[in-house]
Design a protein around this motif. Structure first.
Motif, PDB file in Angstrom:
ATOM      1  N   ARG A  26      28.369  38.286  46.247  1.00  0.00           N
ATOM      2  CA  ARG A  26      28.412  37.531  44.877  1.00  0.00           C
ATOM      3  C   ARG A  26      27.139  35.960  45.475  1.00  0.00           C
ATOM      4  N   ASN A  52      31.370  29.903  46.692  1.00  0.00           N
ATOM      5  CA  ASN A  52      31.921  29.963  44.853  1.00  0.00           C
ATOM      6  C   ASN A  52      32.462  29.023  45.146  1.00  0.00           C
ATOM      7  N   SER A  54      33.582  27.762  42.500  1.00  0.00           N
ATOM      8  CA  SER A  54      34.924  27.585  41.282  1.00  0.00           C
ATOM      9  C   SER A  54      36.586  28.277  41.966  1.00  0.00           C
ATOM     10  N   LEU A  55      36.092  28.285  43.700  1.00  0.00           N
ATOM     11  CA  LEU A  55      37.486  28.703  43.975  1.00  0.00           C
ATOM     12  C   LEU A  55      38.170  28.547  45.023  1.00  0.00           C
ATOM     13  N   GLY A  99      38.760  37.306  44.501  1.00  0.00           N
ATOM     14  CA  GLY A  99      38.772  36.882  43.098  1.00  0.00           C
ATOM     15  C   GLY A  99      38.904  35.257  43.202  1.00  0.00           C
TER      16      GLY A  99
HETATM   17  C1  LIG Z   1      33.336  32.523  40.751  1.00  0.00           C
HETATM   18  O1  LIG Z   1      34.544  32.712  40.144  1.00  0.00           O
HETATM   19  C2  LIG Z   1      34.873  32.689  39.081  1.00  0.00           C
HETATM   20  C3  LIG Z   1      36.383  31.995  38.655  1.00  0.00           C
HETATM   21  O2  LIG Z   1      37.248  33.667  38.994  1.00  0.00           O
HETATM   22  C4  LIG Z   1      34.078  33.019  38.705  1.00  0.00           C
HETATM   23  O3  LIG Z   1      34.621  33.511  37.080  1.00  0.00           O
HETATM   24  C5  LIG Z   1      33.020  33.757  38.609  1.00  0.00           C
HETATM   25  O4  LIG Z   1      32.027  35.201  38.163  1.00  0.00           O
HETATM   26  C6  LIG Z   1      32.542  33.534  40.155  1.00  0.00           C
HETATM   27  N1  LIG Z   1      31.207  33.542  40.181  1.00  0.00           N
HETATM   28  C7  LIG Z   1      30.437  34.246  40.801  1.00  0.00           C
HETATM   29  C8  LIG Z   1      29.071  34.138  41.697  1.00  0.00           C
HETATM   30  O5  LIG Z   1      30.664  35.769  41.942  1.00  0.00           O
END
Ligand SMILES: *[C@@H]1O[C@H](CO)[C@@H](O)[C@H](O)[C@H]1NC(C)=O
Ligand SMILES: *[C@@H]1O[C@H](CO)[C@@H](O)[C@H](O)[C@H]1NC(C)=O
Ligand SMILES: *[C@@H]1O[C@H](CO)[C@@H](O)[C@H](O)[C@H]1NC(C)=O
Ligand SMILES: *[C@@H]1O[C@H](CO)[C@@H](O)[C@H](O)[C@H]1NC(C)=O
Ligand SMILES: *[C@@H]1O[C@H](CO)[C@@H](O)[C@H](O)[C@H]1NC(C)=O
Length: 361
Positions: A26, A52, A54-55, A99
């Protein structure tokens, strides 16, 4: 650095992991680089997801055991081999993990849980202290996958759910300041109080008197109470501890006498826990040896083979130490830690007895 006496496990179990799904890439950088974990000495990073921001960040220590067992087919349980699947394959068997958290996996050992030992426990405790508690740490939680030596058939199809819940819990801010927890079968328990209550069934990890801390509902952790630590929990500084001394557990029964006590001492034990009958009572023929050991400063702790309930301290400080609510194996670990930290006999007694004694007097 502080390590809880019984800081064990987010337990999880998985079965066979053939037909692995492919992990989707990702991004570019890996979680282990972003969290500065590549440089932690002794942390053998064998899996790192793509970072990532935001995790939450969760480290998994994989130890082997039922969760990492494999069998040549999904239905064959006779060819079951404990502890042969690595952490990368474990994560691949639960792709939903990616995720939920940035996941860094380290293969700590590859053993069935019956072979877990002091070397591995100490190594994990020190790594956990460093990863979670060092200044500037961005790691939100740690999951230790830990097998059970039984029930692999029963748990076969539930394993991925347990690992997913453990990682979800470790990344959840509401899970902070509750000490180590055990997650199994939708239930969240305090590791301090939780015991294995049934050799075979899924509903095995319970704290029969103290209850669960919370549960999973629709893949979300729900807690019944705000964060709290177990009343009786002791912490030990293991910074300078490099091994744990030998402590034997002897099982109480009718006609239990001094023979095994003497054998344990002759064999090099530095302390003894007796899984006594009832509320820790000891047989008359064993008492002279127990009292003689105590008089020499050698710790003998009475717990209960009943496993649930308390061995209650009293005013007699010249005989065996009472384990309070700790069952025999948990008493053993606390005694090993106290000995390793250089506690005197009276300090050891205090660590087991004082809190409960003060409630009662
Ligand atoms: C990072 O995590 C967020 C929250 O789950 C998600 O919305 C987003 O798509 C993710 N970004 C990638 C590049 O996977
Ligand atoms: C991946 O690396 C390339 C080249 O360094 C960069 O252009 C791109 O933005 C990076 N992608 C992500 C998601 O970080
Ligand atoms: C790291 O773990 C892998 C997988 O278990 C193993 O093959 C390797 O030898 C380990 N490396 C170290 C330095 O322990
Ligand atoms: C613990 O187990 C590991 C892995 O099997 C082994 O290397 C180590 O020597 C064992 N330690 C003790 C104290 O038995
Ligand atoms: C550990 O050893 C260091 C160096 O000898 C010492 O300064 C420190 O006080 C020790 N810590 C404990 C908890 O014993």
């Amino acid at each position: 650095m502080r390590f809880s006496a019984l800081a064990v496990l987010a337990a999880a179990f998985a079965g066979a992991t053939n037909a692995l799904p492919v992990i989707e890439k990702r991004g570019n950088s890996t979680a282990s680089d972003d969290l500065g974990l590549s440089s932690v000495q002794g942390l053998n990073v064998t899996y790192s997801s793509t970072y990532n921001a935001s995790l939450p960040n969760v480290v998994i220590f994989a130890t082997g055991g039922t969760i990492a067992g494999s069998s040549s087919s999904n239905t064959d349980t006779t060819g079951y081999q404990a502890g042969v699947v690595g952490v990368a394959a474990l994560v691949q068997s639960v792709p939903e993990l990616l995720g939920i958290a940035n996941v860094v996996g380290s293969q700590i050992s590859n053993i069935g849980s019956q072979d877990m030992n002091a070397t591995i426990v100490l190594k994990m405790a020190k790594l956990a202290n460093e990863i979670l508690c060092s200044e500037g740490s961005n790691v939100d939680g740690l999951v230790i996958t830990h097998g059970t030596d039984t029930a692999e058939e029963t748990l076969y199809f539930n394993g991925p759910a347990n690992l997913l819940q453990a990682v979800t819990l470790a990344g959840n801010p509401d899970a902070r300041d509750r000490g180590a927890m055990i997650v199994l079968n939708d239930r969240i328990g305090s590791a301090y109080y939780t015991i294995k209550t049934n050799a075979n069934t899924l509903e095995t990890f319970r704290a029969l008197e103290q209850g669960y801390l919370g549960m999973f509902l629709s893949s979300k952790a729900v807690f019944y109470y705000p964060p709290v630590q177990p009343t009786f929990k002791k912490t030990f500084d293991i910074t300078n501890v490099t091994s744990l001394p030998m402590v034997d557990v002897l099982y109480g029964h009718q006609d239990f006498d001094y023979l095994l006590i003497r054998a344990a001492v002759a064999d090099g034990a530095k302390g003894i826990v007796i899984a006594g009958t009832g509320a820790g009572s000891q047989t008359t023929p064993s008492m002279p040896d127990i009292d003689a050991l105590i008089a020499k400063g050698f710790p003998v702790v009475a717990s209960s083979k009943v496993n649930v309930g308390a061995v209650v301290p009293d005013n007699d400080k010249s005989s065996f130490i009472r384990s309070g609510f700790l069952n025999p194996v948990k008493s053993r670990m606390q005694l090993q830690l106290a000995l390793a930290c250089g506690y005197s006999l009276s300090e050891i007694r205090s660590s087991f007895e004082d809190v409960l004694y003060n409630y009662l007097h």
